[in-house]
Design a protein around this motif. Sequence first.
Motif, PDB file in Angstrom:
ATOM      1  N   LEU A  84       0.837  -1.200   0.000  1.00  0.00           N
ATOM      2  CA  LEU A  84       0.000   0.000   0.000  1.00  0.00           C
ATOM      3  C   LEU A  84       0.866   1.243   0.000  1.00  0.00           C
ATOM      4  CD1 LEU A  84       0.088   1.460   3.006  1.00  0.00           C
ATOM      5  CD2 LEU A  84      -1.533  -0.303   3.590  1.00  0.00           C
ATOM      6  N   SER A  85       0.279   2.345  -0.443  1.00  0.00           N
ATOM      7  CA  SER A  85       0.923   3.634  -0.260  1.00  0.00           C
ATOM      8  C   SER A  85      -0.132   4.647   0.183  1.00  0.00           C
ATOM      9  CB  SER A  85       1.628   4.103  -1.535  1.00  0.00           C
ATOM     10  OG  SER A  85       0.680   4.348  -2.543  1.00  0.00           O
ATOM     11  N   VAL A  86       0.332   5.659   0.901  1.00  0.00           N
ATOM     12  CA  VAL A  86      -0.544   6.645   1.511  1.00  0.00           C
ATOM     13  C   VAL A  86      -0.260   8.001   0.881  1.00  0.00           C
ATOM     14  CG1 VAL A  86      -1.092   7.815   3.684  1.00  0.00           C
ATOM     15  CG2 VAL A  86      -0.546   5.377   3.676  1.00  0.00           C
ATOM     16  N   SER A  87      -1.297   8.751   0.575  1.00  0.00           N
ATOM     17  CA  SER A  87      -1.082  10.104   0.069  1.00  0.00           C
ATOM     18  C   SER A  87      -1.535  11.124   1.104  1.00  0.00           C
ATOM     19  CB  SER A  87      -1.824  10.316  -1.254  1.00  0.00           C
ATOM     20  OG  SER A  87      -3.202  10.439  -1.004  1.00  0.00           O
ATOM     21  N   GLN A 106       1.779   3.471   8.586  1.00  0.00           N
ATOM     22  CA  GLN A 106       2.555   4.514   9.258  1.00  0.00           C
ATOM     23  C   GLN A 106       3.837   4.827   8.513  1.00  0.00           C
ATOM     24  OE1 GLN A 106       2.981   3.337  13.352  1.00  0.00           O
ATOM     25  NE2 GLN A 106       0.858   3.839  13.807  1.00  0.00           N
ATOM     26  N   GLN A 107       4.459   3.782   7.983  1.00  0.00           N
ATOM     27  CA  GLN A 107       5.722   3.977   7.269  1.00  0.00           C
ATOM     28  C   GLN A 107       5.501   4.829   6.017  1.00  0.00           C
ATOM     29  OE1 GLN A 107       7.686   0.209   6.793  1.00  0.00           O
ATOM     30  NE2 GLN A 107       9.168   1.056   5.356  1.00  0.00           N
ATOM     31  N   SER A 108       4.447   4.508   5.268  1.00  0.00           N
ATOM     32  CA  SER A 108       4.179   5.265   4.055  1.00  0.00           C
ATOM     33  C   SER A 108       3.728   6.687   4.384  1.00  0.00           C
ATOM     34  CB  SER A 108       3.124   4.544   3.209  1.00  0.00           C
ATOM     35  OG  SER A 108       3.001   5.156   1.946  1.00  0.00           O
ATOM     36  N   LEU A 109       2.928   6.810   5.450  1.00  0.00           N
ATOM     37  CA  LEU A 109       2.491   8.143   5.891  1.00  0.00           C
ATOM     38  C   LEU A 109       3.691   9.018   6.225  1.00  0.00           C
ATOM     39  CD1 LEU A 109       0.250  10.138   6.885  1.00  0.00           C
ATOM     40  CD2 LEU A 109       0.393   9.017   9.095  1.00  0.00           C
ATOM     41  N   GLN A 110       4.625   8.430   6.978  1.00  0.00           N
ATOM     42  CA  GLN A 110       5.806   9.199   7.364  1.00  0.00           C
ATOM     43  C   GLN A 110       6.588   9.626   6.134  1.00  0.00           C
ATOM     44  OE1 GLN A 110       6.585   9.912  10.831  1.00  0.00           O
ATOM     45  NE2 GLN A 110       7.626  11.470   9.622  1.00  0.00           N
ATOM     46  N   SER A 111       6.694   8.730   5.169  1.00  0.00           N
ATOM     47  CA  SER A 111       7.444   9.042   3.962  1.00  0.00           C
ATOM     48  C   SER A 111       6.785  10.180   3.182  1.00  0.00           C
ATOM     49  CB  SER A 111       7.607   7.749   3.151  1.00  0.00           C
ATOM     50  OG  SER A 111       7.418   7.950   1.787  1.00  0.00           O
ATOM     51  N   ALA A 112       5.453  10.195   3.145  1.00  0.00           N
ATOM     52  CA  ALA A 112       4.745  11.289   2.470  1.00  0.00           C
ATOM     53  C   ALA A 112       4.949  12.602   3.229  1.00  0.00           C
ATOM     54  CB  ALA A 112       3.257  10.969   2.361  1.00  0.00           C
TER      55      ALA A 112
END
Lengths: 169, 242
Positions: free
Chosen positions: A92-95, A156-162
């Motif tokens: 998954l990825s988060v925007s 959380q990991q993808s959120l942080q990266s965004a």
Amino acid sequence: MKRAPIVISATVIGIAAVLSFHTKPASLTLGSLPGASATRSSTTTTLPAGAHSGQSSNGTSPPPTSSSTTTTRPSASRSATGAAVNYHYGILSVSVTASGRKITNVAIASLNDGGNFRSQSIDQQSIPILQQQAMQAQSANIQGVSGASYTSAGFQQSLQSALNQLGLS
Amino acid sequence: MGTVVTIDLYNQTEFSTAAASSHLARARTILQHADAVFSTWKPDSPISRLRRGEITCEQTPPEVAEVLEHCMIARGLSGGWFDPWAMPGGVDPTGYVKGWAAQKALAALVSTEIPGALVNAAGDIAGFGGPALGEPFRVGVIDPFSRGDLACIVQLVGAIATSGTYERGNHLIDPHSGRPSVRVASASVTGPDLGLADALATAAAIGGEEALALIEVIEGYEALIITFDRTWNWTSNFPFAD
């Protein structure tokens, strides 16, 4: 007896924030809130400080009206999509969308679960704001919803990266 | 912490937006600071550096020691079902910090101008006052088997935290075995402090009825667990509404 509480809301994700003000004399109506069939009328506008805010009326008698609106200051709005991360059932990825230093939206940008039926529920669980609004709208006379947030490591990991990409961390 | 917090302020009459904004700004600062110090998702946060052994507890901001002390109390009260020191990768107070930070943010909102406020940290909620004079907040607990529905409605007295994975054997680490484990679909804990409620909800999700029995004797705290076979168990004074 009249019961028309004025509600002011704020949302904080990581270090960024969304404010939304709900007051009775609402007059702005611009677009609709994604994902939630809200049952209280609300409008949102932007604070000078760069926060996301608005005004709404909380219905005086259940069931309240059925409209919900949102607007953001377009000039300052920007988005970033976090890294695609492996989670328990797929990738998954988060925007994240931000206005100034305030986050105005968080969503699942991509979800590849190989057809796993759980993807839908994870999507739902990962967006507590929308979920909460939708559920509060559905249930008359509650002010909040308590549930285990599926703050999965991948989310959380993808959120942080965004957030990092937006300079918000 | 990497989570989402919403703050709702309630007022029946005139609302001073400026006054409310300054309270909200303080609450936001508290949350942002907590995230900066305690986020295990930021490699350079004090908690991350502590976990890697790069710094000692004495070299961290003072609230780290405060939180770890509270975690130790929570570990004791929960009979070890909540144990940040048994987490893989070093001490991880995340299960306490989210509620702790939300409770601190709520404290920043207390003022004569604000008769009611709710701080909702992704489903863990602390509040004071109510939506109208003399009326308590009502909070729905998500049905673990149908997340679009509510299992029940609770009269909020202080705070409520809910834990669980809604899926068997995933996500939460059993401190006694060091393995992922969860005994119940959903565990909610109410009480005066959201930090402790958060920790105890984690404990109840992993420890099930054993943890429930321990919470029964903690003054001011109540718990509800919903098992995978849809059995409900709760402590004697769980604040069901209606």
